[in-house]
Design a protein around this motif. Structure first.
Motif, mmCIF file in Angstrom:
data_model
loop_
_atom_site.group_PDB
_atom_site.id
_atom_site.type_symbol
_atom_site.label_atom_id
_atom_site.label_comp_id
_atom_site.label_asym_id
_atom_site.label_seq_id
_atom_site.Cartn_x
_atom_site.Cartn_y
_atom_site.Cartn_z
ATOM 1 N N LEU A 155 0.842 -1.128 0.196
ATOM 2 C CA LEU A 155 0.038 0.049 0.044
ATOM 3 C C LEU A 155 0.983 1.161 0.025
ATOM 4 N N LYS A 156 0.449 2.179 -0.743
ATOM 5 C CA LYS A 156 1.063 3.602 -0.801
ATOM 6 C C LYS A 156 0.344 4.713 -0.217
ATOM 7 N N ASP A 157 -1.100 4.379 -0.148
ATOM 8 C CA ASP A 157 -1.999 5.402 0.291
ATOM 9 C C ASP A 157 -3.662 4.827 0.107
ATOM 10 N N ARG A 158 -4.305 5.795 0.700
ATOM 11 C CA ARG A 158 -5.777 5.752 0.408
ATOM 12 C C ARG A 158 -5.760 6.929 -0.614
ATOM 13 N N SER A 159 -6.891 6.517 -1.562
ATOM 14 C CA SER A 159 -6.863 7.517 -2.702
ATOM 15 C C SER A 159 -7.273 9.010 -2.221
ATOM 16 N N LYS A 160 -7.952 9.108 -1.126
ATOM 17 C CA LYS A 160 -8.190 10.371 -0.579
ATOM 18 C C LYS A 160 -7.113 10.844 0.267
ATOM 19 N N ASP A 161 -5.901 9.957 0.453
ATOM 20 C CA ASP A 161 -4.973 10.661 1.226
ATOM 21 C C ASP A 161 -3.635 10.680 0.468
ATOM 22 N N VAL A 162 -3.649 10.668 -0.781
ATOM 23 C CA VAL A 162 -2.569 11.215 -1.763
ATOM 24 C C VAL A 162 -2.440 12.494 -1.655
ATOM 25 N N ILE A 163 -1.331 13.070 -1.441
ATOM 26 C CA ILE A 163 -1.028 14.715 -1.312
ATOM 27 C C ILE A 163 -0.475 14.915 -2.650
ATOM 28 N N ILE A 164 -1.113 16.295 -3.458
ATOM 29 C CA ILE A 164 -0.752 16.385 -4.662
ATOM 30 C C ILE A 164 -0.210 17.942 -4.629
ATOM 31 N N SER A 165 1.330 17.934 -4.849
ATOM 32 C CA SER A 165 1.829 19.188 -4.409
ATOM 33 C C SER A 165 2.443 19.678 -5.743
ATOM 34 N N GLY A 166 2.136 20.673 -6.331
ATOM 35 C CA GLY A 166 2.647 21.089 -7.512
ATOM 36 C C GLY A 166 2.728 20.304 -8.612
ATOM 37 N N GLY A 167 1.540 19.347 -8.695
ATOM 38 C CA GLY A 167 1.267 18.481 -9.662
ATOM 39 C C GLY A 167 2.031 17.160 -9.558
ATOM 40 N N GLU A 168 2.816 17.024 -8.519
ATOM 41 C CA GLU A 168 3.476 15.434 -8.020
ATOM 42 C C GLU A 168 2.631 15.090 -7.040
ATOM 43 N N ASN A 169 2.301 13.832 -7.282
ATOM 44 C CA ASN A 169 1.675 12.973 -6.225
ATOM 45 C C ASN A 169 2.739 12.463 -5.151
ATOM 46 N N ILE A 170 2.511 12.662 -3.756
ATOM 47 C CA ILE A 170 3.055 12.275 -2.819
ATOM 48 C C ILE A 170 2.434 11.271 -1.889
ATOM 49 N N SER A 171 3.071 9.996 -1.739
ATOM 50 C CA SER A 171 2.269 9.054 -0.918
ATOM 51 C C SER A 171 2.614 9.275 0.542
ATOM 52 N N SER A 172 1.646 9.745 1.168
ATOM 53 C CA SER A 172 1.812 9.779 2.733
ATOM 54 C C SER A 172 2.412 8.747 3.533
#
Length: 544
Positions: free
Chosen positions: A435-452
């Motif tokens: 697992l990398k994240d819940r779909s609602k927990d992904v952080i999108i910073s400057g267009g980049e996806n960050i796995s919490s």
């Protein structure tokens, strides 16, 4: 052309019976009637008594007019009554609704109404909570009170029937009802409802039968294993372990409260072989004073299904005599349906490498037919490179029937012939998912996806960090950036600057949290971190 093997070879009572886990108890009582089934304080109950009392419960429910397809609720602690409900309720054809005892009255009222509950068994400790919920209910289910002698708190005065009296009114030789179809509902369990009203997950006899046996095979549970109830029985019906233990003629050791002293006492005095719980339970056990800890005469299997345990915690558990296995699943899959099956040669790897492998969720349970990481738009598998993210999806007999009285949510969950978990992950070349994240927990910073989860894993490796949760925080320039909520380990010190430097050494700079907040991290009653609460806090802090 018709299949010739289907001609004149039809199902009949001699060669086909609907699968149900209730039969496990019947067999256990027949073959090992005197074996200890339940330990609860001074109570030691045999399988013969367990089976007899469960039949009495079913008989008493029928006398109250409870029949097939009707809902019986249970607001109970991890007690013998809760175990009896897992058998007695389906024995009369009814559907068990086990209620999370940590919920507030409004949510319990919603569940009672939505599930169309006809009767509620309630522990004396939770009677005030139930009374408050009933004031908010449209329905008026009958109330039966279980006065557990192990409860040492104040008792609310009431006029409701007593559980033992109710049980005594039933017939111990009641001819219990097998399901008419193994697809018949056995239980309804509600999701957390963090994004709206809770959804009622309906499970069936077939799935419960299969997952209960899958637990025993996955956990390598020998006959007469001893299981300690640190996992709430209301949580996905205790991951089906109430039924698993009868299949292997094991012993349930009940536990009203998850506290270090009774856990260690049970481990030593009752010869516990297996228990389940979130990493917080491991931390509770390991951080107990030396005077509370007890030497163990046998290795103990500990199954955890929350966030990956920190490397140090895994090392401490191993030194204390516990073998930790990571599981994964959802309410919609009857609890755990994925296991991090360990390879013997992995044990020769350095501790850090072992911790990385243990952090993976793993491969499918034996009774699960399909597990994959798919692109939710194309429904095609993602590359098995351990890098490409997709949505974790399930298919098979241990996936729920659907959401009760919610056809829209059911249709969405089963789109494309798979159950959509809402969890994002990768699949490694060896087929193990992570697992990398819940779909609602992904952080999108400057267009980049960050796995919490990736950021949390780095912070967990810091010796001062005991618990961490990373969520999105609004940002004027980048849209959002990571915000870390941190609980420090006892006796350890760290500040935002030192943790930020640690992250910069181990992460791409755009993944480094912009803010660190220190203090207790809120959790649910099952040990899951309440990220929705933290997201609200992060938004509020940004506005301040």
């Amino acid at each position: 052309m018709d299949n010739p093997y289907n001609t004149g070879l039809d199902r009949n009572p001699a060669n086909y019976q609907p699968l149900t886990p209730i039969g496990f108890l019947e067999r256990a009582a027949l073959v090992f009637p005197d074996h200890t089934a339940i330990v609860h304080g001074a109570v030691r109950r045999s399988y013969a008594a367990f089976y007899s009392r469960s039949r009495q419960l079913a008989s008493a429910l029928v006398a109250q007019g409870i029949g097939r397809g009707e809902t019986v609720s249970a607001l109970l602690a991890n007690t013998p009554a809760m175990l009896e409900c897992h058998y007695g309720v389906p024995m009369c054809g009814a559907v068990l609704h086990a209620i999370n005892t940590r919920l507030d009255a409004a949510i319990i009222a919603f569940q009672l109404d939505h599930a169309l509950s006809k009767l509620v068994f309630v522990d004396i400790e939770f009677l005030p909570l139930l009374h408050e919920a009933l004031r908010l209910c449209a329905a008026r289910p009958k109330v039966i009170v279980y006065d557990d002698p192990e409860f040492d708190g104040p008792r609310m005065a009431h006029e409701a029937p007593d559980y033992e009296d109710f049980l005594a009114s039933g017939d111990p030789d009641f001819a219990w009802l097998r399901p008419q179809d193994e697809w018949d509902a056995i239980a309804i369990s509600y999701t957390s409802g963090t994004t709206g009203d809770p959804k009622g997950v309906v499970t069936h006899h077939r799935g419960a039968y299969l997952l209960a046996q899958g637990n025993a095979l996955t956990a390598s549970m020998a006959k007469h294993a001893v299981y300690l109830w640190t996992l709430p029985m209301f949580h996905c019906n205790g991951w089906c372990f109430p039924w698993t233990l009868s299949a292997i003629i094991g012993t349930h050791v009940c536990l009203r409260q998850v506290r270090a002293e009774p856990i260690w006492a049970a481990l030593a005095d009752e010869g516990v072989t297996h228990l389940c719980g979130a990493p917080i339970v491991m931390s509770l056990m390991i951080s107990a004073p030396d005077a509370v800890k007890r030497p163990l005469d046998q290795p103990v299997q500990f199954f955890t299904a929350a966030a990956p345990p920190p490397e140090k915690l895994l090392a401490d558990m191993k030194e204390a005599g516990f073998d930790v296995t990571h599981l994964y699943g959802l309410t919609e899959t009857y609890g755990p349906a994925v296991v991090n099956d360990w390879h013997a040669d992995w044990s020769a790897l350095p501790p850090a490498a072992q911790a990385r492998l243990k952090a993976r969720q793993g491969v499918r349970y034996l009774p699960l037919e399909g597990l994959d990481v798919l692109d939710p738009e194309t429904m095609l598998p993602v590359p098995r490179d351990g890098q490409t993210m997709g949505e974790v999806m399930f298919c098979g007999n241990v996936v729920m029937k659907g959401y009760f009285r919610n056809p829209k949510a059911t249709e969405e969950a089963f789109k494309g012939g798979w159950f959509h978990s809402g969890d994002l992950g990768v699949i490694h070349p060896d087929g193990y998912i992570q697992l990398k994240d819940r779909s609602k927990d992904v952080i999108i910073s400057g267009g980049e996806n960050i796995s919490s989860i990736e950021v949390e894993e780095v912070l967990y490796r810091h010796p001062a960090v005991a618990v961490v949760a990373v969520v999105a925080q609004p940002h004027d320039k980048w849209g959002e950036t990571p915000c870390a909520f941190v609980e420090l380990a006892e006796g350890q010190q760290a500040d935002a600057a030192s943790l930020k430097a640690w992250c910069r050494d181990n992460l791409a700079h755009y993944k480094v949290p912009g803010r660190f907040i220190f203090g207790p991290v809120p959790r649910t009653s099952t040990g899951k971190i309440q990220k929705f609460t933290l997201r609200d806090q992060a938004r509020t802090l940004e506005k301040a």
